[in-house]
Design a protein around this motif. Structure first.
Motif, mmCIF file in Angstrom:
data_model
loop_
_atom_site.group_PDB
_atom_site.id
_atom_site.type_symbol
_atom_site.label_atom_id
_atom_site.label_comp_id
_atom_site.label_asym_id
_atom_site.label_seq_id
_atom_site.Cartn_x
_atom_site.Cartn_y
_atom_site.Cartn_z
ATOM 1 N N MET A 1 0.799 -1.103 0.073
ATOM 2 C CA MET A 1 0.004 0.082 -0.078
ATOM 3 C C MET A 1 0.780 1.240 0.159
ATOM 4 O O MET A 1 1.642 1.425 0.895
ATOM 5 N N PRO A 2 0.461 2.230 -0.953
ATOM 6 C CA PRO A 2 1.587 3.443 -0.740
ATOM 7 C C PRO A 2 1.302 4.417 0.099
ATOM 8 O O PRO A 2 0.181 4.557 0.698
ATOM 9 N N ILE A 46 -5.489 19.048 -10.356
ATOM 10 C CA ILE A 46 -5.023 17.870 -10.304
ATOM 11 C C ILE A 46 -3.489 17.663 -9.949
ATOM 12 O O ILE A 46 -3.093 16.892 -8.924
ATOM 13 N N LYS A 47 -2.646 18.168 -10.735
ATOM 14 C CA LYS A 47 -1.258 18.168 -10.484
ATOM 15 C C LYS A 47 -0.854 18.830 -9.499
ATOM 16 O O LYS A 47 0.006 18.344 -8.464
ATOM 17 N N GLN A 48 -1.614 19.952 -8.846
ATOM 18 C CA GLN A 48 -1.341 20.564 -7.470
ATOM 19 C C GLN A 48 -1.651 19.557 -6.121
ATOM 20 O O GLN A 48 -0.844 19.575 -5.631
ATOM 21 N N LEU A 49 -2.598 18.811 -6.507
ATOM 22 C CA LEU A 49 -3.127 17.985 -5.408
ATOM 23 C C LEU A 49 -2.047 16.762 -5.265
ATOM 24 O O LEU A 49 -1.712 16.262 -4.249
ATOM 25 N N GLU A 50 -1.829 16.429 -6.587
ATOM 26 C CA GLU A 50 -0.861 15.265 -6.483
ATOM 27 C C GLU A 50 0.676 15.652 -5.958
ATOM 28 O O GLU A 50 1.259 14.901 -5.183
ATOM 29 N N ALA A 56 1.076 10.088 -7.361
ATOM 30 C CA ALA A 56 0.168 10.129 -8.525
ATOM 31 C C ALA A 56 -1.029 9.606 -8.472
ATOM 32 O O ALA A 56 -1.188 8.581 -7.655
ATOM 33 N N LEU A 57 -2.075 10.303 -8.559
ATOM 34 C CA LEU A 57 -3.523 9.772 -8.279
ATOM 35 C C LEU A 57 -4.316 9.199 -9.696
ATOM 36 O O LEU A 57 -5.179 8.399 -9.415
ATOM 37 N N GLU A 69 -3.206 3.205 -7.099
ATOM 38 C CA GLU A 69 -3.670 2.513 -5.902
ATOM 39 C C GLU A 69 -3.991 3.636 -4.931
ATOM 40 O O GLU A 69 -4.637 3.838 -4.016
ATOM 41 N N ALA A 70 -2.907 4.731 -5.024
ATOM 42 C CA ALA A 70 -2.945 5.733 -4.167
ATOM 43 C C ALA A 70 -4.283 6.752 -4.352
ATOM 44 O O ALA A 70 -4.932 7.060 -3.529
#
Length: 304
Positions: A1-2, A46-50, A56-57, A69-70
């Motif tokens: 699990m990450p 989305i990039k900011q959140l990642e 990576a989401l 998985e994340a």
């Protein structure tokens, strides 16, 4: 699990809503249209959140977008929280008694005996202005009606080819033997499937996935029961078992505690299935529909 490392700057609710839209549609273009933002804006958020989470989401490689998985882990914990936020905002704007609308739910027979009625009652007690339509169907019919837009949500089983549907497992459940108190097997603590060879039984109709699962278990055990009655609903099957010498195989959660019935575990093999929530990917879900899904999750968690 990450492992996900949260950085110093807290994420904003906006980021989570953007993530949720992409997770539901698995398509940045459709998600951007739903959110009324440009695709470049959505990609940047989305990039900011990642970057903030350090993981990576989404896997953007190839022709299709997939969650990592994340991303799956984040969504499983985030969805209930967003639903509660939406309900809170809606409650501030509109009293619960004034909220109207409709929900169309599909369910297989086992869940329509106890769990689904309980969940519908909970929803209507909270939102008396809502209307709920429940259709008891075979799993294949549920998939067709979800895809055609005639159902909003369903309690059923994993779709074999459900790339256009979300399936959220609720729990694993064992199917058990149900007999009247005078049945020859009534005093047994456990029954092997092979012992049901030649036993008179009432079972679901072959159109149901549960019946196909049971037929596979009988075949594996080398047993051929005598199927006297085939039914398309669990409640009348239970009533029939009460009044005859027939045995049935039903989930324990579908059988209310009763002095005139015995529920006995099966083994070699044990029939196990995994029910869950189903809804179309990309469909807009109202706060009340999301709350209804949470009611079902809670009922499933308590074994209702």
């Amino acid at each position: 699990m990450p492992s996900i490392a949260i950085r110093a700057d807290p994420m904003e609710l906006r980021h989570l809503r953007y993530f949720d839209a992409v997770a539901e549609t698995l398509n940045f273009t459709r998600a951007a249209e739903r959110l009324h933002v440009t695709q470049s804006t959505l990609s940047h958020q989305i990039k900011q959140l990642e970057e903030e989470l350090g993981a990576a989401l989404f896997d953007r490689g190839g022709k299709h977008v997939r969650m990592t998985e994340a991303g799956e882990i984040l969504r499983s914990h985030m969805t209930p929280a967003l639903e509660q936020i939406d309900l809170g905002l809606q409650a501030l704007r509109t009293p619960a008694v004034a909220i109207t609308g409709s929900i169309r739910l599909g369910t297989t027979p086992s869940f329509n005996t106890r769990m689904v009625p309980q969940c519908v009652a909970t929803l209507l007690n909270q939102y008396p202005g809502m209307a709920v339509t429940v259709e008891e169907l075979a799993a294949g019919q549920i998939l067709k009606r979800l895809r055609s837009g005639h159902l909003d949500i369903a309690v059923s089983y994993p779709p074999g080819d459900g790339g256009d549907l979300w399936f959220e497992p609720l729990y694993n459940e064992e199917l058990r033997l149900v007999v009247g108190i005078h049945h020859p097997l009534a005093k047994r603590r456990r029954v092997r499937m092979v012992e049901l060879h030649g036993v008179r039984m009432a079972l679901l109709h072959p159109q149901f996935l549960t019946r196909k699962l049971l037929d596979d278990c009988f075949h594996q055990a080398g047993a051929k029961p005598i199927v006297v009655a085939q039914m398309n609903s669990v409640a009348p099957m239970i009533a029939l078992i009460r009044q005859t010498d027939l045995a049935g195989i039903i989930t324990e959660t579908a059988v209310a505690p009763s002095a005139d019935l015995r529920v006995i575990p099966l083994e070699d093999p044990t029939p196990i299935r995994t029910p869950g929530l189903l809804w179309p990917k990309g469909a807009t879900r109202s706060p009340v529909l999301k709350h209804f899904a949470e009611i079902i999750r809670r009922a499933a968690g308590t074994g209702a």
